[in-house]
Design a protein around this motif. Structure first.
Motif, PDB file in Angstrom:
ATOM      1  N   HIS A   1     -33.408 -39.319 -71.373  1.00 47.40           N
ATOM      2  CA  HIS A   1     -34.158 -38.318 -70.810  1.00 47.40           C
ATOM      3  C   HIS A   1     -33.803 -37.422 -70.591  1.00 47.40           C
ATOM      4  CE1 HIS A   1     -37.634 -41.987 -71.093  1.00 47.40           C
ATOM      5  NE2 HIS A   1     -37.024 -42.116 -72.347  1.00 47.40           N
TER       6      HIS A   1
ATOM      7  N   GLN B   1     -31.983 -42.662 -69.395  1.00 44.61           N
ATOM      8  CA  GLN B   1     -32.640 -43.877 -70.474  1.00 44.61           C
ATOM      9  C   GLN B   1     -32.541 -42.706 -71.728  1.00 44.61           C
ATOM     10  OE1 GLN B   1     -36.285 -45.568 -68.868  1.00 44.61           O
ATOM     11  NE2 GLN B   1     -35.507 -44.070 -67.137  1.00 44.61           N
TER      12      GLN B   1
ATOM     13  N   GLU C   1     -32.838 -40.750 -65.288  1.00 42.35           N
ATOM     14  CA  GLU C   1     -33.233 -40.233 -66.379  1.00 42.35           C
ATOM     15  C   GLU C   1     -32.518 -40.121 -67.478  1.00 42.35           C
ATOM     16  OE1 GLU C   1     -36.518 -40.348 -66.880  1.00 42.35           O
ATOM     17  OE2 GLU C   1     -37.824 -39.804 -65.469  1.00 42.35           O
TER      18      GLU C   1
ATOM     19  N   SER D   1     -34.105 -49.680 -66.192  1.00 40.35           N
ATOM     20  CA  SER D   1     -34.332 -48.221 -65.650  1.00 40.35           C
ATOM     21  C   SER D   1     -35.590 -47.937 -65.871  1.00 40.35           C
ATOM     22  CB  SER D   1     -34.002 -48.159 -66.941  1.00 40.35           C
ATOM     23  OG  SER D   1     -32.450 -47.741 -66.999  1.00 40.35           O
ATOM     24  N   GLU D   2     -36.620 -48.757 -65.744  1.00 39.82           N
ATOM     25  CA  GLU D   2     -38.046 -47.267 -65.858  1.00 39.82           C
ATOM     26  C   GLU D   2     -38.100 -48.025 -64.422  1.00 39.82           C
ATOM     27  OE1 GLU D   2     -40.662 -49.106 -68.786  1.00 39.82           O
ATOM     28  OE2 GLU D   2     -39.841 -47.846 -70.698  1.00 39.82           O
TER      29      GLU D   2
END
Length: 398
Positions: free
Chosen positions: A153, A151, A148, A120-121
């Motif tokens: 976020h 994740q 995002e 993901s990052e």
């Protein structure tokens, strides 16, 4: 959150045309360039035929012939991504971006591959790199929002998804993920608010608004009533309560709420309008007109205010002025309901003023509006019947 699979549309033919242009400008020999260009064409043709294994073989050959050409890796990575070979696609697309960091589309598809590989990052970083190259790339913005969200976020997802929605306002997937991101942010903030004081007026107001938006009007009213008891000095709460009451035809309760609002805010255009409208509809045109004149002076929404002011004046027999306000209502971009009502009332008023031609014109306008409304109703019903699939397609394999 379930990972969304990417479905390719017409990306391959476009990518391959780009590849051909890049190949001709590479450092390869003329013969090698020609051979690579031919392989690109053949790979594109294989994709069009649906022969992905052959396309992958062809692009691998192109990579062997032009190992420093980013486009060959790009083409190979796209085929691998479509075949579900996520790890291989990630490697190929990463190599393409290494060879040419300015290659449009490469960072986007690398980000998609990385996300589907559970990275993901790195996926978010790749998508941001694509957006840096093309700030208005709605697909990259959407995928960044999805990553995002994946994740956890949502507060970082709202920005790119808002941008994507502005660029593609009718894309159902974008709207869904945008709504989800804002909902999650709202829920998080609401939990923080509730932790401060779970029985505060603001908490009950937030619950009421949530119920109201979801169509649970009776529950919303119950929460608004608790909220106004805890904060009886808020005109906004009474206004929200009155509007909720109106949704389920609790006219007396709505009137009482708007009267309380008016005590706290004598110049509330919304309270003045609603109280005037209620009086006119209940056969009290004198008090209704007086209230609506104040609402008009307070800059209430012009079309409905003008309409009910004209209607009340007509009930008082003041037909000349009634006609003026009804005409103003039509000139102020009214809703279909107000538009139909204004033409109907104008027909009656014109007849009383012996303006026969105008009365006939008003009647004709009303007939046309009713016919248009019926035709639109039939179109809507037909579209609803045809669109039996869910608004969001289920995730598809690439």
């Amino acid at each position: 959150m379930r990972r969304r699979r990417y479905s390719f549309g017409t990306h391959f033919p476009v990518i391959c045309l780009i590849c051909l242009g890049m190949a001709s400008a590479s450092a390869q020999t003329a013969d090698s360039n020609a051979q690579v260009a031919q392989l690109m064409r053949s790979g594109s043709d294989a994709i069009k035929r649906g022969d992905l294994p052959a396309a992958e073989t062809i692009f691998r050959h192109a990579v062997e012939l032009a190992p420093t050409l980013s486009d060959t890796y790009f083409g190979l990575g796209l085929v691998e991504l479509r075949r579900g070979e996520i790890d291989d696609a990630t490697k190929s697309l990463a190599r393409a971006t290494e060879l040419n960091p300015q290659l449009h589309g490469a960072h986007l598809f690398l980000g998609i591959a990385q996300y589907q590989a559970g990275q993901s990052e790195p996926a978010a970083a790749s998508l941001r790199a694509e957006i840096a190259l093309a700030p208005n790339n709605s697909e990259a913005l959407t995928w960044l929002g999805i990553v995002e969200l994946g994740q956890g976020h949502p507060e970082q997802a709202t920005g790119p998804l808002d941008q994507a929605a502005a660029l593609t306002p009718k894309d159902a997937h974008v709207l869904y993920y945008r709504a989800r991101a804002h909902m999650l942010v709202s829920e998080s903030v609401f939990r923080q608010l509730s932790a401060l004081d779970p029985d505060s007026a603001l908490v009950h107001r937030g619950m009421a608004e949530s119920y109201d938006v979801s169509g649970q009007t009776e529950k919303a009213i119950a929460e608004y009533e608790v909220a106004v008891k805890k904060d009886p000095s808020s005109p906004d709460l009474y206004e929200a309560l009155g509007e909720a009451d109106q949704k389920i035809s609790r006219v007396d309760a709505a009137k009482a709420a708007f009267e309380e609002e008016l005590k706290l805010n004598p110049n509330s255009a919304i309270a003045l309008y609603n109280l005037g409208r209620i009086d006119v509809e209940r056969g009290k045109p004198e008090s209704g007109v007086a209230m609506l004149r104040k609402a008009e002076a307070a800059h209430a929404s012009p079309a409905p205010t003008d309409f009910y002011l004209g209607l009340g004046l007509a009930e008082l027999g003041q037909n000349a002025e009634a006609a003026q306000w009804l005409e103003k209502a039509l000139a102020n971009q009214p809703s279909p309901f107000i538009q139909q009502g204004a033409w109907y009332q104008l027909g009656r008023v014109y007849q009383k003023l012996d303006r026969k031609a105008d009365a006939a014109h008003a009647l004709e306008q009303l007939k046309q509006l009713l016919a248009q409304a019926q035709a639109q109703k039939e179109v809507t019903a037909k579209q609803a019947a045809e669109q039996s699939t869910p608004p969001l397609d289920p995730p598809r394999q690439p």
